[in-house]
Design a protein around this motif. Sequence first.
Motif, PDB file in Angstrom:
ATOM      1  N   GLU A 135       0.690  -1.253  -0.016  1.00 54.21           N
ATOM      2  CA  GLU A 135      -0.182   0.113   0.096  1.00 54.21           C
ATOM      3  C   GLU A 135       0.986   1.210   0.044  1.00 54.21           C
ATOM      4  OE1 GLU A 135      -3.706   2.247   1.449  1.00 54.21           O
ATOM      5  OE2 GLU A 135      -3.634   0.321   0.655  1.00 54.21           O
ATOM      6  N   ASN A 136       1.958   1.285   0.686  1.00 49.75           N
ATOM      7  CA  ASN A 136       2.758   2.345   0.726  1.00 49.75           C
ATOM      8  C   ASN A 136       3.458   2.667  -0.244  1.00 49.75           C
ATOM      9  OD1 ASN A 136       2.003   2.831   3.398  1.00 49.75           O
ATOM     10  ND2 ASN A 136       3.793   1.795   4.415  1.00 49.75           N
ATOM     11  N   GLU A 137       3.971   1.588  -0.685  1.00 48.46           N
ATOM     12  CA  GLU A 137       4.847   1.517  -2.212  1.00 48.46           C
ATOM     13  C   GLU A 137       3.960   2.111  -3.552  1.00 48.46           C
ATOM     14  OE1 GLU A 137       7.866   1.531  -5.056  1.00 48.46           O
ATOM     15  OE2 GLU A 137       7.748   1.639  -3.001  1.00 48.46           O
ATOM     16  N   LEU A 138       2.424   1.749  -3.191  1.00 48.86           N
ATOM     17  CA  LEU A 138       1.934   2.249  -4.475  1.00 48.86           C
ATOM     18  C   LEU A 138       1.703   3.711  -4.531  1.00 48.86           C
ATOM     19  CD1 LEU A 138      -0.263   1.370  -6.840  1.00 48.86           C
ATOM     20  CD2 LEU A 138      -1.871   1.171  -4.979  1.00 48.86           C
ATOM     21  N   LYS A 139       1.661   4.320  -3.264  1.00 45.67           N
ATOM     22  CA  LYS A 139       1.780   5.848  -2.842  1.00 45.67           C
ATOM     23  C   LYS A 139       0.427   6.405  -3.669  1.00 45.67           C
ATOM     24  CE  LYS A 139       6.656   6.512  -3.239  1.00 45.67           C
ATOM     25  NZ  LYS A 139       7.168   5.141  -3.490  1.00 45.67           N
ATOM     26  N   ASP A 140       0.393   7.531  -4.406  1.00 43.78           N
ATOM     27  CA  ASP A 140      -0.820   7.827  -5.049  1.00 43.78           C
ATOM     28  C   ASP A 140      -1.092   7.771  -6.541  1.00 43.78           C
ATOM     29  OD1 ASP A 140      -1.644   9.102  -2.540  1.00 43.78           O
ATOM     30  OD2 ASP A 140      -0.435  10.834  -2.956  1.00 43.78           O
ATOM     31  N   ASN A 141      -0.123   6.512  -6.939  1.00 36.22           N
ATOM     32  CA  ASN A 141      -0.219   6.167  -8.343  1.00 36.22           C
ATOM     33  C   ASN A 141      -1.352   5.465  -8.667  1.00 36.22           C
ATOM     34  OD1 ASN A 141       2.243   7.620  -8.727  1.00 36.22           O
ATOM     35  ND2 ASN A 141       3.271   5.708  -8.309  1.00 36.22           N
ATOM     36  N   LYS A 142      -1.949   5.477  -9.978  1.00 32.41           N
ATOM     37  CA  LYS A 142      -2.886   4.579 -10.349  1.00 32.41           C
ATOM     38  C   LYS A 142      -2.645   3.059 -10.395  1.00 32.41           C
ATOM     39  CE  LYS A 142      -6.219   4.476 -14.388  1.00 32.41           C
ATOM     40  NZ  LYS A 142      -6.557   4.959 -15.721  1.00 32.41           N
ATOM     41  N   PHE A 143      -1.296   2.945 -11.146  1.00 32.21           N
ATOM     42  CA  PHE A 143      -0.786   1.752 -10.967  1.00 32.21           C
ATOM     43  C   PHE A 143       0.705   1.879 -10.453  1.00 32.21           C
ATOM     44  CE2 PHE A 143      -3.534   1.628 -14.704  1.00 32.21           C
ATOM     45  CZ  PHE A 143      -4.447   0.631 -14.354  1.00 32.21           C
ATOM     46  N   PHE A 144       1.099   0.411 -10.042  1.00 26.62           N
ATOM     47  CA  PHE A 144       2.651   0.388  -9.529  1.00 26.62           C
ATOM     48  C   PHE A 144       3.450   1.190 -10.653  1.00 26.62           C
ATOM     49  CE2 PHE A 144       0.677  -2.510  -6.602  1.00 26.62           C
ATOM     50  CZ  PHE A 144       1.469  -2.123  -5.390  1.00 26.62           C
ATOM     51  N   GLY A 145       3.151   0.767 -12.179  1.00 21.80           N
ATOM     52  CA  GLY A 145       3.940   1.347 -13.066  1.00 21.80           C
ATOM     53  C   GLY A 145       3.714   2.745 -13.265  1.00 21.80           C
ATOM     54  N   GLY A 146       2.728   3.412 -12.662  1.00 17.76           N
ATOM     55  CA  GLY A 146       2.495   4.799 -12.986  1.00 17.76           C
ATOM     56  C   GLY A 146       1.000   5.016 -13.445  1.00 17.76           C
ATOM     57  N   GLU A 147       0.851   5.670 -14.378  1.00 19.79           N
ATOM     58  CA  GLU A 147      -0.370   5.663 -15.217  1.00 19.79           C
ATOM     59  C   GLU A 147      -0.937   4.788 -15.994  1.00 19.79           C
ATOM     60  OE1 GLU A 147      -2.843   8.149 -14.550  1.00 19.79           O
ATOM     61  OE2 GLU A 147      -1.615   8.428 -13.009  1.00 19.79           O
ATOM     62  N   THR A 148       0.046   3.574 -16.410  1.00 22.83           N
ATOM     63  CA  THR A 148      -0.330   2.478 -17.150  1.00 22.83           C
ATOM     64  C   THR A 148       0.188   1.194 -16.575  1.00 22.83           C
ATOM     65  OG1 THR A 148       1.919   2.490 -18.346  1.00 22.83           O
ATOM     66  CG2 THR A 148       0.092   3.606 -19.310  1.00 22.83           C
ATOM     67  N   VAL A 172     -11.966 -15.234   5.579  1.00 23.35           N
ATOM     68  CA  VAL A 172     -11.263 -14.292   6.240  1.00 23.35           C
ATOM     69  C   VAL A 172     -11.492 -13.163   5.357  1.00 23.35           C
ATOM     70  CG1 VAL A 172      -8.952 -13.672   6.496  1.00 23.35           C
ATOM     71  CG2 VAL A 172      -9.464 -16.046   6.621  1.00 23.35           C
ATOM     72  N   GLU A 173     -11.698 -11.878   6.432  1.00 23.95           N
ATOM     73  CA  GLU A 173     -12.041 -10.707   6.031  1.00 23.95           C
ATOM     74  C   GLU A 173     -10.952  -9.884   5.982  1.00 23.95           C
ATOM     75  OE1 GLU A 173     -15.267  -6.953   5.685  1.00 23.95           O
ATOM     76  OE2 GLU A 173     -15.171  -8.453   7.351  1.00 23.95           O
ATOM     77  N   LEU A 174     -10.100  -9.423   5.017  1.00 17.75           N
ATOM     78  CA  LEU A 174      -8.682  -8.703   5.324  1.00 17.75           C
ATOM     79  C   LEU A 174      -8.401  -7.630   4.646  1.00 17.75           C
ATOM     80  CD1 LEU A 174      -5.659 -10.819   6.226  1.00 17.75           C
ATOM     81  CD2 LEU A 174      -5.505  -8.848   4.897  1.00 17.75           C
ATOM     82  N   LEU A 175      -8.702  -7.933   3.166  1.00 18.62           N
ATOM     83  CA  LEU A 175      -8.212  -6.965   2.200  1.00 18.62           C
ATOM     84  C   LEU A 175      -9.337  -5.954   1.976  1.00 18.62           C
ATOM     85  CD1 LEU A 175      -6.064  -5.708   0.268  1.00 18.62           C
ATOM     86  CD2 LEU A 175      -6.559  -7.472  -1.092  1.00 18.62           C
ATOM     87  N   THR A 176      -9.774  -5.055   2.853  1.00 15.80           N
ATOM     88  CA  THR A 176     -10.998  -4.228   2.634  1.00 15.80           C
ATOM     89  C   THR A 176     -10.419  -2.656   2.124  1.00 15.80           C
ATOM     90  OG1 THR A 176     -10.842  -3.644   5.070  1.00 15.80           O
ATOM     91  CG2 THR A 176     -12.121  -5.262   4.491  1.00 15.80           C
ATOM     92  N   GLU A 177     -11.467  -1.895   1.799  1.00 17.57           N
ATOM     93  CA  GLU A 177     -11.171  -0.638   1.459  1.00 17.57           C
ATOM     94  C   GLU A 177     -11.047   0.225   2.590  1.00 17.57           C
ATOM     95  OE1 GLU A 177     -13.339   2.851  -1.342  1.00 17.57           O
ATOM     96  OE2 GLU A 177     -14.443   1.256  -0.607  1.00 17.57           O
ATOM     97  N   GLU A 178     -11.375  -0.065   3.578  1.00 17.96           N
ATOM     98  CA  GLU A 178     -11.130   0.867   4.832  1.00 17.96           C
ATOM     99  C   GLU A 178      -9.661   0.513   5.320  1.00 17.96           C
ATOM    100  OE1 GLU A 178     -12.908   1.222   9.460  1.00 17.96           O
ATOM    101  OE2 GLU A 178     -13.374  -0.400   8.201  1.00 17.96           O
ATOM    102  N   TYR A 180      -6.998  -0.503   3.546  1.00 19.14           N
ATOM    103  CA  TYR A 180      -6.094  -0.571   2.257  1.00 19.14           C
ATOM    104  C   TYR A 180      -6.871   0.252   1.304  1.00 19.14           C
ATOM    105  CZ  TYR A 180      -3.902  -4.404   5.053  1.00 19.14           C
ATOM    106  OH  TYR A 180      -3.576  -5.057   5.932  1.00 19.14           O
ATOM    107  N   PRO A 181      -7.259   1.557   1.507  1.00 15.83           N
ATOM    108  CA  PRO A 181      -7.773   2.200   0.420  1.00 15.83           C
ATOM    109  C   PRO A 181      -6.896   2.276  -0.724  1.00 15.83           C
ATOM    110  CG  PRO A 181      -7.053   3.691   2.215  1.00 15.83           C
ATOM    111  CD  PRO A 181      -6.699   2.406   2.682  1.00 15.83           C
ATOM    112  N   ARG A 182      -5.799   2.622  -1.124  1.00 21.09           N
ATOM    113  CA  ARG A 182      -4.992   2.768  -2.087  1.00 21.09           C
ATOM    114  C   ARG A 182      -4.791   1.545  -2.915  1.00 21.09           C
ATOM    115  NH1 ARG A 182       0.132   5.945   0.505  1.00 21.09           N
ATOM    116  NH2 ARG A 182      -0.906   8.021   0.777  1.00 21.09           N
ATOM    117  N   LEU A 183      -4.622   0.437  -2.144  1.00 18.96           N
ATOM    118  CA  LEU A 183      -4.315  -1.028  -2.676  1.00 18.96           C
ATOM    119  C   LEU A 183      -5.788  -1.408  -3.340  1.00 18.96           C
ATOM    120  CD1 LEU A 183      -1.880  -2.707  -3.129  1.00 18.96           C
ATOM    121  CD2 LEU A 183      -2.729  -3.854  -0.933  1.00 18.96           C
TER     122      LEU A 183
END
Length: 222
Positions: A135-148, A172-178, A180-183
């Motif tokens: 999540e932290n590595e994604l930052k505010d990018n659309k994709f890990f590769g940037g915009e594409t 198991v409920e784990l990967l939720t929007e609350e 991990y919003p960016r992920l």
Amino acid sequence: MAEVVKVFGVQRSPFSGRVEIALKLKGVDYEFFEEDLSNKSPLLLKYNPVHKKVPAFLHNGNAIAESQVILEYIDETWNNSPLILPKDPYDRAQARFWARFIDEKCFPTLRKVFWGREEPDKVKEELKELLKTLENELKDNKFFGGETIGFVDIVGNIIAYWVPCMLEAAGVELLTEEKYPRLYQWIHEFVNHDVVKETLPPRDELIAFYRGHRQSVSTSSR
């Protein structure tokens, strides 16, 4: 002479799916051969004699194994846009690092959560921390590769589609929007990409497969 590209894989395999995504992004025509992993074909064993796993990739008679290796080969062979790996050497190294992080850290921990055999609470916490790192590595990018979509995104198909299915099958409920919003937003963008959607197996069938797999193992271990 037309190029011959063949992929030996399984539709429900994220590793086979990576190869298909890359080929479709590049506009490369290929033949897909569905494997029965309980009765592997002689061709799969011939083209991947070391690991004997999917995917196996064949290009003009040359065989390549391991999904990340195949992705790099595709990018270098069909070096038209879009590029899968960045041009800058540092950025390429970083992409390889995070792709390995997904396969060598995230996926093995996910499997532990799915089977629930090793201190479930401890393993869940470990997976949460790994997902937070992504999540932290994604930052505010659309994709890990940037915009594409790029290398890490394609390798991350397992996080975007297979992880939620496996977790739901395991209850198991784990990967939720609350949490991990960016992920969560990345997952939405990735699985709804026109090219990616073409490669994904039906979600309900995948969940049913994992539930059945858990049930069969649970029954046989009694």
